[in-house]
Design a protein around this motif. Structure first.
Motif, PDB file in Angstrom:
ATOM      1  N   TRP A  49       8.840  21.965 -52.257  1.00  0.00           N
ATOM      2  CA  TRP A  49       8.944  23.304 -52.492  1.00  0.00           C
ATOM      3  C   TRP A  49       8.160  23.815 -53.739  1.00  0.00           C
ATOM      4  CZ3 TRP A  49       9.734  27.180 -49.367  1.00  0.00           C
ATOM      5  CH2 TRP A  49      10.417  26.683 -47.870  1.00  0.00           C
ATOM      6  N   TYR A  50       7.284  24.837 -53.818  1.00  0.00           N
ATOM      7  CA  TYR A  50       6.898  25.268 -55.108  1.00  0.00           C
ATOM      8  C   TYR A  50       7.131  26.836 -55.282  1.00  0.00           C
ATOM      9  CZ  TYR A  50       4.175  20.651 -55.500  1.00  0.00           C
ATOM     10  OH  TYR A  50       4.131  19.308 -55.322  1.00  0.00           O
ATOM     11  N   ARG A  51       6.849  27.258 -56.383  1.00  0.00           N
ATOM     12  CA  ARG A  51       6.940  28.574 -56.390  1.00  0.00           C
ATOM     13  C   ARG A  51       5.930  29.131 -57.479  1.00  0.00           C
ATOM     14  NH1 ARG A  51      13.007  28.910 -59.563  1.00  0.00           N
ATOM     15  NH2 ARG A  51      12.199  28.238 -61.565  1.00  0.00           N
ATOM     16  N   GLN A  52       5.629  30.444 -57.378  1.00  0.00           N
ATOM     17  CA  GLN A  52       4.520  31.013 -58.331  1.00  0.00           C
ATOM     18  C   GLN A  52       5.246  32.273 -58.586  1.00  0.00           C
ATOM     19  OE1 GLN A  52       0.608  31.137 -57.161  1.00  0.00           O
ATOM     20  NE2 GLN A  52      -0.176  31.591 -59.283  1.00  0.00           N
ATOM     21  N   ALA A  53       5.617  32.520 -59.911  1.00  0.00           N
ATOM     22  CA  ALA A  53       6.274  33.919 -60.617  1.00  0.00           C
ATOM     23  C   ALA A  53       4.869  34.811 -60.875  1.00  0.00           C
ATOM     24  CB  ALA A  53       7.110  33.538 -61.635  1.00  0.00           C
TER      25      ALA A  53
END
Length: 114
Positions: A36-40
């Motif tokens: 799981w990755y995220r981008q703010a």
């Protein structure tokens, strides 16, 4: 053709919880490490959590103790349980199959309000 579909994002108050799910359509799912990755907004995409086919996990320091990644190889699914959410957890969360050059889902938005 490999495909990943995320679900479970939404709006939650700080301190709340959300559970994200990623459904995979690919053969040999159990062989791949999933992440799981995220981008703010305005920031680069970052790793949040990873899990190998055998269940070994790795977490970003910022989420340790709050997030838990899990998988069900029979159902070809990987989940991310997010507790004690903070506003800085806001972003688009992506599921990734770490195979070859990588296979990404379309992302699901998580918004944590004060």
């Amino acid at each position: 053709q490999m495909q990943l579909v995320e679900s479970g994002g939404g709006l939650v108050q700080a301190g709340g919880s959300l559970r994200l799910s990623c459904a995979a359509s690919m053969s040999a799912f159990g062989l791949f490490r999933m992440g799981w990755y995220r981008q703010a907004p305005g920031k680069q995409r970052e790793m949040v959590a990873q899990i190998t086919g055998s269940g070994s996990t790795n977490y970003a320091n910022s989420v340790k103790g709050r997030f838990t990644i899990s998988r069900d190889n029979g159902k070809k699914r990987v989940d991310l349980q997010m507790n004690s959410l903070k506003p800085e957890d806001t972003g688009v969360y992506y599921c990734k199959a770490e195979v070859a050059t990588g296979v990404w889902g379309q992302g699901t938005l998580v918004t944590v309000s004060l």
